[in-house]
Structure formats: C-alpha cells, structure tokens
Design an enzyme around this catalytic site. Structure first.
Site, short mmCIF file in Angstrom:
data_model
loop_
_atom_site.label_atom_id
_atom_site.label_comp_id
_atom_site.label_asym_id
_atom_site.label_seq_id
_atom_site.Cartn_x
_atom_site.Cartn_y
_atom_site.Cartn_z
N SER A 9 0.82 -1.21 0.00
CA SER A 9 0.00 0.00 0.00
C SER A 9 0.86 1.25 0.00
O SER A 9 1.62 1.51 0.93
CB SER A 9 -0.91 0.01 1.22
OG SER A 9 -1.50 1.30 1.33
N HIS A 34 -1.05 -1.22 -4.33
CA HIS A 34 -2.34 -0.85 -3.74
C HIS A 34 -2.37 0.65 -3.53
O HIS A 34 -1.49 1.22 -2.87
CB HIS A 34 -2.48 -1.60 -2.40
CG HIS A 34 -3.82 -1.47 -1.75
ND1 HIS A 34 -4.90 -2.25 -2.11
CD2 HIS A 34 -4.25 -0.67 -0.74
CE1 HIS A 34 -5.94 -1.93 -1.33
NE2 HIS A 34 -5.57 -0.98 -0.50
N ASP A 36 -4.69 3.72 -2.14
CA ASP A 36 -5.84 4.05 -1.30
C ASP A 36 -6.31 5.46 -1.57
O ASP A 36 -5.63 6.42 -1.19
CB ASP A 36 -5.46 3.92 0.19
CG ASP A 36 -5.21 2.48 0.60
OD1 ASP A 36 -6.17 1.70 0.57
OD2 ASP A 36 -4.06 2.14 0.93
N MET A 38 -9.02 8.24 -0.67
CA MET A 38 -9.97 8.53 0.41
C MET A 38 -10.60 9.90 0.22
O MET A 38 -9.90 10.84 -0.18
CB MET A 38 -9.24 8.53 1.75
CG MET A 38 -8.49 7.25 2.03
SD MET A 38 -7.56 7.39 3.56
CE MET A 38 -6.75 5.79 3.59
N HIS A 67 -8.02 1.06 -4.30
CA HIS A 67 -9.04 0.87 -3.25
C HIS A 67 -9.65 2.23 -2.98
O HIS A 67 -9.00 3.10 -2.42
CB HIS A 67 -8.34 0.29 -2.01
CG HIS A 67 -9.20 0.20 -0.79
ND1 HIS A 67 -8.66 0.03 0.47
CD2 HIS A 67 -10.54 0.26 -0.61
CE1 HIS A 67 -9.64 -0.02 1.37
NE2 HIS A 67 -10.79 0.13 0.74
N MET A 69 -12.14 4.68 -1.17
CA MET A 69 -12.96 4.91 0.02
C MET A 69 -13.68 6.23 -0.23
O MET A 69 -13.30 7.30 0.27
CB MET A 69 -12.06 4.96 1.27
CG MET A 69 -11.56 3.57 1.67
SD MET A 69 -9.97 3.58 2.55
CE MET A 69 -8.86 3.45 1.14
N MET A 138 -11.61 -5.93 4.98
CA MET A 138 -10.85 -4.95 5.75
C MET A 138 -10.60 -5.51 7.15
O MET A 138 -11.55 -5.87 7.86
CB MET A 138 -11.63 -3.63 5.86
CG MET A 138 -11.73 -2.82 4.58
SD MET A 138 -10.15 -2.45 3.79
CE MET A 138 -9.26 -1.58 5.10
N ASP A 177 -6.75 -6.47 3.92
CA ASP A 177 -6.10 -5.15 3.97
C ASP A 177 -6.20 -4.59 5.39
O ASP A 177 -7.31 -4.41 5.90
CB ASP A 177 -6.78 -4.22 2.97
CG ASP A 177 -6.20 -2.82 2.91
OD1 ASP A 177 -5.14 -2.57 3.49
OD2 ASP A 177 -6.84 -1.97 2.25
#
Ligand code: DX5
Ligand code: ZN
Length: 226
Positions: A9, A34, A36, A38, A67, A69, A138, A177
């Site tokens: 990540s 990965h 992330d 957000m 990923h 969010m 998660m 994750d």
C-alpha cells in the site's frame, strides 16, 4: 505451493519520492501496487487522487490495485480508468447501486473488487461474488495505515472463500487489507486469502524484497495448512 499475491500500500510510502518508491517496490517482487483513495467522508482521512495515479501510471507498468474509500463511487469510475487503474475496489456501504458500479468498472476493462468495513456483515457481500474479480476484507477500520490487525475478520475471509467455490467463482481473489505483516499473514492464508495488502510492514523498512517475500511465505504456509 499456492501463489500468494502481495500488494504493497502506497499510503505508507515516502510521498516526496513516489517514483523511486515505485521502482523499489516493483524490484522487490510485489505483484501489484495498492493505491488508497480517500474522500474524507466515507473515512475520516484524505489521501490522494487521480492526478497522482495518472502521474505514477507514466512511470510504472505494475498492476494498479485501487481501493476507493469514496461515497457514491460511480461518480469516479471513468476518471479512475483514465488515470490508469487496472482494478478498482469500492465499498459496499458507499454505493447506492452496487451492480451498476461493478458494470461500470468492467465496462472499462478493469477488474472489479468489492469491500466492506469491519462492522458490515459478510452476508451483505456474498451475493455479489459471482460478478466480482476480487473481494476485499478490511482487517482495520479504513482510513489510516499502521493500525492493529483484527484477527476476528478472518471468519469473513473463510466465508467468502467457501461461497466463491459454491458460487462457481473459484478464481476470485480474496484480499485482506489492514495490519498485515509477516506474522498476521499466516492467519490470512489459513482463512483462504490469496492476496495481501501491506503498507507499514513493507514501506519504510530497509529491505522491501525481504518483507514482501516474508509476507508471501507466511501466507502460503497458512494456505497450505488449511
Ligand atoms: C486503510 C488502507 C490500507 C492501509 C494499510 O484504510 O485501506 O490499505 O494502507 O496499511 P497497513 O498495512 O499499515 O495497515
Ligand atoms: Zn486499502
């Protein structure tokens, strides 16, 4: 031996040297990267978005495992495809029409992933397995790296793995994750996970290759013990 995929990540990388970090993580034998994304609403943090992904895309051929969010994720699927995502995993809690988001992701030729927060029951996700390429469990509250692994989430992993076989999707990637390291990876593999995200356990360490290999080996040992 089962091939376990490791997806480091980027959240734990040195953001002032992202290009170098990508080169190092690829050379370390990582299978994917990965990323992330957000929005500060679905989760209480803001990370990075399309311009960063698009810039990194120019410097790397790694599989970008994004990923998101983000509330109402369908708004950003086109932009993620343009930025160079290879796979997009979104939150079931955030989507008004889960099927439409899966269709949008696949419509761009990307791999479709679905995930759930620790408090969301796995039964919400199981009906979608036949249409997914990846299911993500998660094992921390999403939003921040460096948190402790929630071992009780491994029951969700087992349930997803069994249901993927029953549902005729044996190739489903089951990813974990949050708080994954060379110790907790064994429990992930033992529950039936074949793809592990690891941020703080890899980035910032002296030898990325050693960490990636140790996580992969621990998960494979867990998988073989099933
Ligand atoms: C948390 C993110 C994770 C995070 C994992 O919201 O989804 O990908 O970066 O970090 P570690 O491996 O440090 O728990
Ligand atoms: Zn993540």
């Amino acid at each position: 031996m089962k091939k376990i995929l490791v997806s480091p990540s980027l959240l734990a990388a040195d953001f002032s040297r992202l290009g170098e970090e990508l080169d190092r993580i690829e050379a370390a034998g990582a299978d994917m990267l990965h990323l992330d994304v957000m929005d500060g609403i679905l989760v209480p943090n803001i990370s990075f978005g399309m311009p960063v992904i698009a810039s990194l895309r120019k410097t790397s051929r790694m599989f970008f495992d994004v990923h998101i969010m983000i509330v109402d994720p369908i708004r950003y699927i086109d932009a993620l495809a343009k930025a160079g995502a290879d796979g997009v995993t979104f939150h079931i809690e955030a989507a008004r029409d889960v099927g439409a988001v899966i269709d949008a992701i696949k419509g761009h030729g990307m791999k479709a992933g679905l995930t759930l927060k620790p408090g969301t029951p796995v039964s919400d996700l199981l009906p979608w397995l036949p249409r997914l390429d990846l299911a993500l469990v998660m094992s921390v509250e999403p939003g921040f790296g460096g948190q402790s692994f929630m071992a009780d989430m491994m029951d969700k992993v087992s349930a997803i793995r069994s249901q993927s076989l029953r549902a005729g999707n044996p190739d489903l990637i089951v990813q974990v994750d949050g708080g994954v390291d060379r110790t907790t990876a064994t429990a992930c593999g033992a529950a039936g996970a074949d793809c592990l995200v690891a941020g703080s356990a890899v980035f910032g360490k002296a030898d990325y290759a050693a960490e990636v290999a140790a996580i992969r080996a621990a998960a494979a040992a867990g998988w073989e013990s099933r």
